[in-house]
Design an enzyme around this catalytic site. Structure first.
Site, PDB file in Angstrom:
ATOM      1  N   CYS A  63       0.816  -1.218   0.000  1.00 49.16           N
ATOM      2  CA  CYS A  63       0.000   0.000   0.000  1.00 49.16           C
ATOM      3  C   CYS A  63       0.847   1.265   0.000  1.00 49.16           C
ATOM      4  O   CYS A  63       0.332   2.361  -0.196  1.00 49.16           O
ATOM      5  CB  CYS A  63      -0.934   0.022   1.211  1.00 49.16           C
ATOM      6  SG  CYS A  63      -0.089   0.373   2.776  1.00 49.16           S
ATOM      7  N   ARG A 369     -25.970  11.348   7.102  1.00 50.05           N
ATOM      8  CA  ARG A 369     -25.752  10.028   6.510  1.00 50.05           C
ATOM      9  C   ARG A 369     -25.289   9.069   7.590  1.00 50.05           C
ATOM     10  O   ARG A 369     -24.706   9.478   8.605  1.00 50.05           O
ATOM     11  CB  ARG A 369     -24.717  10.095   5.378  1.00 50.05           C
ATOM     12  CG  ARG A 369     -23.289  10.232   5.861  1.00 50.05           C
ATOM     13  CD  ARG A 369     -22.314  10.598   4.762  1.00 50.05           C
ATOM     14  NE  ARG A 369     -22.258   9.662   3.676  1.00 50.05           N
ATOM     15  CZ  ARG A 369     -21.369   8.669   3.586  1.00 50.05           C
ATOM     16  NH1 ARG A 369     -20.493   8.464   4.565  1.00 50.05           N
ATOM     17  NH2 ARG A 369     -21.354   7.884   2.540  1.00 50.05           N
ATOM     18  N   PHE A 723      -1.412 -12.949   6.419  1.00 50.55           N
ATOM     19  CA  PHE A 723      -2.277 -13.136   7.584  1.00 50.55           C
ATOM     20  C   PHE A 723      -2.855 -14.543   7.690  1.00 50.55           C
ATOM     21  O   PHE A 723      -3.931 -14.730   8.266  1.00 50.55           O
ATOM     22  CB  PHE A 723      -3.422 -12.104   7.581  1.00 50.55           C
ATOM     23  CG  PHE A 723      -2.962 -10.704   7.331  1.00 50.55           C
ATOM     24  CD1 PHE A 723      -2.148 -10.048   8.236  1.00 50.55           C
ATOM     25  CD2 PHE A 723      -3.324 -10.039   6.160  1.00 50.55           C
ATOM     26  CE1 PHE A 723      -1.704  -8.759   7.988  1.00 50.55           C
ATOM     27  CE2 PHE A 723      -2.884  -8.755   5.907  1.00 50.55           C
ATOM     28  CZ  PHE A 723      -2.065  -8.114   6.830  1.00 50.55           C
ATOM     29  N   GLU A1183       0.578 -12.294  16.333  1.00 50.43           N
ATOM     30  CA  GLU A1183      -0.825 -12.691  16.444  1.00 50.43           C
ATOM     31  C   GLU A1183      -1.528 -12.278  17.739  1.00 50.43           C
ATOM     32  O   GLU A1183      -2.725 -11.951  17.695  1.00 50.43           O
ATOM     33  CB  GLU A1183      -0.935 -14.207  16.303  1.00 50.43           C
ATOM     34  CG  GLU A1183      -0.541 -14.714  14.931  1.00 50.43           C
ATOM     35  CD  GLU A1183      -0.732 -16.214  14.812  1.00 50.43           C
ATOM     36  OE1 GLU A1183      -1.591 -16.639  14.043  1.00 50.43           O
ATOM     37  OE2 GLU A1183      -0.022 -16.951  15.525  1.00 50.43           O
TER      38      GLU A1183
END
Length: 1252
Positions: A63, A369, A723, A1183
């Site tokens: 990303c 909204r 993951f 984790e």
């Protein structure tokens, strides 16, 4: 970044945009800047790239280029941005690894002045608890003073030739001819009108935010596309005494800027509509979307949940349209919207401009909204409301109320408006009370309405009208009125909050440690700069080779059926299609075996879920392969009674309490990707693949092709996130891809929707429990039954169930604890490993049980947790002895750091003073066992020293953003006593380190680090005679001397791991090497009217021993927490009644974004913690912290309990996970939700949630 020259204003505009929505044909005349264009490690790194990398804002890195370019575009327009600017710029970017804090931290260094709106907000801080027993150095995670300054004068200039081109009128149309489409860009309005007249069915494309996704995801083909981006009339703005005409082609960002500039120029009473639109535009999509989406396109798309259309309609706006028949004006009202995606406009008409009127004195406009996520999310319900009062009074002369999301079109509440106006009564509670009743009867949704959440949506219509009421009362209070006395109901007025990030502090390093020793120091991720510059290579970045083919998969459209016929004849006729592979084409094993159960690679005679792979189409391009896949025809014979829910599988009777927890999509940024290349002799293959387990992929491909494993080499450079989703699933996909290989390479890259449909995710779980407890809160006995939705194959479901049962005690010593688990086979895609591997599900039920006990007894939940915690030398329910001292230290320090007691008092006080907003808080502990399956807890490594002194390290771990290569580099540096710059890690390959274990279960550094340490120690010992001969020599001289003395400079290392076991017959064992401990406090503020919440503060104390790399570990803590926050409060998988996954992409499935980061985010690393069971006394951390995201869930539940108490409701109540806005709102039981429940029958949606 897109840059364009505007001839009218003679200015250059820069804006960020999503590449996937930008047609190349539309970029004629634009300058495009990509992440590779602004900086490079080979030349000069741009300050944005440098700061995100060195602030540790890049983990998997997939990303990062998007983050860089969003920030770069902002800086080109605003060299000294505020935090508001940064948050808005990053709102359209998603990250699954970091938790966003380090990205914000790096970008924050560009801020020169804090914006006034956020000076007093809470700050994100990451700290470590300092020790008083030793003298420590206290390094920062990064030193911002070492960053190169931003110099706007050194940025790339806009190409002068494009300026000259823009200044030269070119009225002729531009035409681009494709294989199946023609793109025409007219140069004038006349040309546009003529084209539209001749081709009324051809879509007009401005921003491509509607047509683009239809083409990409739905396969819709338009023979002709008209792009009027060069028609200047569509971008003109004209001000009149009545309002402003805005060009329909103007982007939503341009409209927002225009309105923001107009608001200060006019009295406030004239700009009510402008300000309502500005508010709505701030939440519509993301900045990248708003930069390209057009105003006209947004209107005529006529989406039923449009954000703008209800406001424009309520505000009495109108359109100017043109056609070959002339011009006309069309009012935007209830008659404009005809059906889903349809308006009263004729096919050949073109919207030229939109008129936005000024408002009058005594006229108020509101826009509201509710959406699944606060930003970058389609609205669930949206509304625009306008009321006009008689001068100096509260008597309503006119009112308009429009809703989106309440039907197939934008709807007008005509009857409700009439009920308010016709009575000529004052705007007060009595009038609004009657309006609520009429509105409830007027806007009715059938139980099977598309989108579901019927009860919630109907309640929103009432609560949003109530919010408008509050806004109007607030404004009336500041006006001279004939009738005074306004009620004080303004507790739910919204206040925007933004994150401020502060520099985090790592664990300190002892002064006795050598300054050149990198272990324990916050070393930047070794690939961070390459990832920030776009130079990092992922699987699909590998250049195409000659003759390369692409594989597209064909999946089942039925959940449980026999395959009657597989017709590929039409697919083979598609241009470019080479072959179609089926199960019959597999030369070797046609199945993969997991836990004793076989899973077919390709379905042969029967399918057991929608999304099961049936065949694959091989073609010369991705587009041709997809067209071929769409042409494959499969005939089915449905089999009876497909099973989708766990309830259908159950044969047990209902126990006392029950809780449901939904599944979770991995949503790794890089989808499943692989490239299989035949070497050309003796059936040898190189596989470049994004996998956590190269050895399993190697073995699977070899068995599938019927060849020895030594003919298959798997290469893993890095993964863009995993993951757990790239352990077993990837080997099956790679096996199918390998079957397609003849003498040409084959590439297979799944689209996001395909990936989500095929690969499954976290197991949904239904838990039922009985619990016995004393009046003081001590739990004496508990019996918990777990049922997981395994999907259509076993995969790793048995192992997940085992870990669920081993962790069901969490941190609590329950004398009589019994648990049972079952993996239920259903006709949904098979679920698989996911970060936490069952523990986030297991512990959720234990903590829910604790919360229920506290509610029954009326005692604080934290007191129930404390009284039941392990203390002193302890034994688990499977007879494993351990010391919980660090668990209790984490708990105590978390309470102290969060000022738990004082915040509890403040929360209670806030709840007493506020009716419609409630705060809640919780503190949650965790005890997490670190290990993999006993037979898979080992690792190997290979280390080479070259004659120039450089070192090449390879090991069995794979890099997916968790920083394993960076930590291994630090290990090698320490053991060989050389700088990290001399140590290089290229890739993980089965040709260098064979028979590796998966990188999973948080033990990657534990095992592979020890293997590398072993190899390096062997090499360093071999050099000892050389060092003794020349103690003052340099490393390079020692290595050279060793070479000439015939000393081997290559060594393997191996770590056997501890001997772990679990005897399930005796129900005892030592399945874990050690425990990682932690505790987390979270506080939220809940809007009871909409179910929206904001995490105000989170404090995490975690025991990670002595961290090998604090910056990496802190990033893992933050990223895991945010993933857990998504799991428990946001991410929701939805399936159709036939078993089709609805949520197959970011527009339907929402992971946490920047807006979801806690306003105050504090992470503390427990000091003085040592762990003899892992390398350098560290602990696995990838984790465990996922579960601590549940602290936000229980804080929401605490806030809901406060709201229920206000309504006279007490005791335990159901709130299933994820606690999405609709669940929180309905559980709060406000009188609006109770009106809906009493006022009409509301059924369940025809769709179903996973795990229910």
């Amino acid at each position: 970044m897109v840059s364009r020259y505007r001839p009218v204003t003679k200015t250059i505009t820069h804006y960020a945009a999503n590449a996937c929505l930008l047609p190349i044909c539309q970029l004629h005349g634009a300058a495009i800047t990509t992440v590779e264009g602004i900086g490079s490690t080979k030349t000069r790194v741009h300050p944005v790239q440098e700061r995100i990398a060195k602030a540790h804002g890049s983990q998997c890195g997939f990303c990062t280029p998007g983050m860089v370019m969003s920030m770069y575009a902002l800086l080109r327009n605003t060299p000294q941005p505020s935090m508001d600017d940064i948050a808005e710029a990053l709102a359209g970017n998603l990250c699954r690894c970091t938790g966003y804090r380090p990205i914000i931290d790096g970008c924050r260094t560009f801020c020169q002045v804090q914006s006034s709106s956020i000076q007093h907000e809470a700050a994100i801080t990451i700290s470590s608890i300092s020790s008083t027993d030793y003298c420590w150095n206290s390094p920062q995670l990064f030193d911002k003073d070492q960053f190169q300054p931003l110099d706007p004068t050194q940025e790339l200039i806009f190409p002068p030739e494009l300026i000259l081109t823009s200044q030269t009128p070119r009225p002729e149309p531009l035409t681009f001819q494709g294989e199946r489409m023609t793109w025409v860009s007219p140069g004038s309005m006349d040309q546009l009108v003529q084209l539209r007249s001749r081709h009324p069915g051809a879509p007009l494309v401005m921003g491509n935010t509607n047509i683009g996704p239809d083409i990409k995801f739905k396969g819709i083909i338009h023979p002709l596309i008209i792009s009027p981006t060069r028609v200047t009339e569509l971008f003109e703005t004209t001000q009149t005494p009545e309002g402003v005409w805005v060009g329909a082609g103007s982007s939503l960002s341009e409209v927002r800027t225009l309105l923001e500039n107009l608001v200060p120029q006019y009295p406030p009473e004239k700009t009510e509509l402008f300000r309502a639109l500005i508010k709505q535009l701030g939440n519509l999509g993301s900045q990248q979307i708003r930069n390209v989406a057009s105003l006209g396109g947004n209107i005529v798309s006529a989406y039923p949940n449009s954000d703008l259309n209800p406001v424009l309609a309520a505000g009495r706006c109108k359109l100017s349209v043109v056609s070959s028949g002339g011009k006309r004006e069309v009012p935007l009202n209830q008659d404009f919207f005809v059906n889903f995606g349809k308006t009263i406009l004729k096919p050949h008409e073109i919207v030229v401009s939109v008129f936005i009127p000024f408002t009058r004195k005594g006229e108020f406009v509101g826009a509201f909204r509710q959406a699944p996520r606060k930003e970058s999310s389609f609205a669930t319900v949206t509304t625009g409301m306008r009321v006009f009062f008689s001068e100096g009074s509260r008597v309503v002369q006119d009112i308009s109320i429009y809703y989106g999301g309440m039907g197939p079109t934008t709807v007008s509440a005509v009857k409700t408006c009439a009920a308010i106006v016709t009575r000529s009564e004052q705007w007060d509670d009595e009038t609004l009370g009657r309006a609520y009743e009429v509105l409830l009867e007027e806007l009715v949704l059938p139980p099977s309405a598309p989108g579901g959440k019927v009860e919630f949506r109907r309640s929103l219509t009432l609560s949003l009208l109530f919010k408008f009421n509050l806004e109007v009362l607030h404004k009336l209070r500041h006006m001279p009125l004939k009738a005074a006395c306004l009620p004080h109901l303004l507790s739910c007025m919204e206040k925007k909050k933004i994150i401020i990030s502060q520099t985090p502090l790592p664990q300190s390093v002892s002064q006795e440690q050598n300054s050149q020793d990198p272990v324990g120091r916050p070393i930047m991720h070794r690939s961070a700069l390459s990832q920030a510059t776009g130079e990092a290579v992922y699987c699909d970045d590998l250049p195409r080779t000659d003759g390369e083919l692409f594989l597209a998969l064909v999946t089942s459209s039925r959940a449980h059926a026999k395959i009657i016929q597989l017709d590929v004849s039409e697919a083979l006729k598609v241009p470019g299609v080479v072959d179609v592979i089926t199960a019959k084409d597999i030369p070797g094993r046609k199945v993969r075996t997991m836990c004793g159960y076989d899973e077919e690679l390709l379905a042969g005679s029967e399918v057991s879920c929608i999304g099961q792979m049936v065949c694959g189409v091989v073609a010369d391009t991705r587009a041709h392969a997809k067209r071929g896949a769409a042409a494959v025809k499969i005939s089915y014979e449905d089999l009876p009674e497909p099973i989708f829910t766990i309830e259908v599988c159950e044969t047990v009777t209902l126990t006392i309490r029950e809780h449901r927890m939904g599944g979770q999509e991995h949503f790794y940024m890089e989808t499943q990707s692989m490239l299989v290349v035949p070497v050309g002799e003796e059936r040898e293959f190189n596989i470049y693949v994004s996998t956590q387990w190269p050895a399993a992929t190697q073995e699977a491909v070899a068995q599938t092709l019927g060849i020895p494993s030594n003919r298959v080499t798997c290469h893993v450079k890095r993964m863009g996130g995993a993951f757990g989703g790239k352990v077993t699933k990837t080997s099956i996909l790679a096996s199918v891809t390998s079957v397609a290989v003849t003498n040409r390479p084959v590439r297979c890259i799944l689209e996001r929707g395909e990936d989500m449909l095929i690969t499954g995710g976290r197991h949904p779980v239904v838990g039922k429990y009985k619990v016995g407890f004393m009046n003081d809160g001590r739990i004496i006995a508990a019996d918990i039954q777990f049922y997981t939705n395994a999907g259509n194959t076993i995969d790793e479901s048995v192992l997940v169930i085992e870990k669920i049962l081993l962790h069901m005690d969490n941190a609590y010593n329950i004398p009589h604890l019994r648990g049972s688990g079952a993996a239920c086979r259903t006709n949904l895609p098979s679920n698989t490993a996911f970060r936490g591997f069952g523990v986030p599900q297991s512990l959720m039920f234990v903590e829910n049980m604790i919360t229920d006990v506290s509610m029954v007894l009326g005692l604080p939940a934290d007191k129930i947790r404390e009284i039941n915690m392990y203390r002193g030398p302890s034994v688990t329910h499977y007879k494993y002895q351990f010391n919980p001292e660090n668990l209790l230290r984490c708990w105590d320090q978390c309470k102290a750091k969060s000022t738990f007691s004082s915040r509890r008092t403040a929360v209670d006080q806030f709840n007493q003073q506020n009716q419609w907003k409630k705060r809640g808080m919780s503190i949650i502990p965790i005890k997490y066992g670190i290990a993999f399956a006993p037979s898979l807890y080992h690792a190997a490594a290979l280390v080479h020293i070259y004659k120039d002194g450089s070192v090449l390290v390879t090991h069995g771990g794979t890099e997916m953003g968790q920083g394993i290569h960076t930590k291994v580099q630090q290990v090698a540096s320490r053991e060989l006593h050389i700088p990290t710059s001399k140590v290089y890690i290229s890739e993980t390959g089965t040709n260098t380190v064979p028979n590796t274990c998966p990188s999973a279960a948080s033990f990657g550094t534990d095992a592979n680090g020890m293997a590398v340490k072993n190899a390096c120690q062997t090499l360093y010992q071999r050099l000892e005679p050389i060092r003794k001969k020349n103690p003052k020599g340099l490393w390079e001289s020692w290595v050279t001397a060793a070479f000439f003395e015939k000393i081997s400079l290559s060594a393997t290392g191996f770590h056997r791991g501890p001997d772990l076991y679990m005897d399930w017959e005796a129900m005892e064992g030592q399945p874990y090497a050690y425990f990682t401990y932690g505790a987390c406090f979270s506080e939220v503020e809940l809007d009871c009217l909409s179910g929206d919440y904001r995490t105000l503060r989170t404090d995490i104390v975690v025991d990670i021993g002595r961290s090998v790399n604090p910056s990496v570990d802190i990033g893992q803590v933050e990223g895991a927490f945010m993933q857990g926050l998504g799991l428990y409060t946001l991410e929701e998988l939805k399936f159709s009644p036939s078993g089709l996954l609805y949520t197959r992409g970011p527009s339907q499935y929402k992971i946490p974004a920047v807006c979801d980061v806690p306003l105050s985010f504090n992470v503390y690393l427990l000091p003085d913690s040592y762990n003899p069971h892992a390398i350098y006394s560290s602990k696995g951390i990838g984790e465990p912290v996922v579960f601590l995201g549940s602290s936000v869930f229980y804080a929401i539940k605490d806030a809901v309990a406060a709201a229920r108490s206000q309504s006279g409701l007490a005791g335990p109540f159901p709130l299933d996970s994820p606690a999405t806005a609709d669940k929180a709102c309905l559980a709060s039981a406000s009188h609006f939700t109770q009106k809906v429940r009493v006022g009409g029958s509301v059924g369940r949606w025809a769709g179903l949630w996973v795990g229910l």
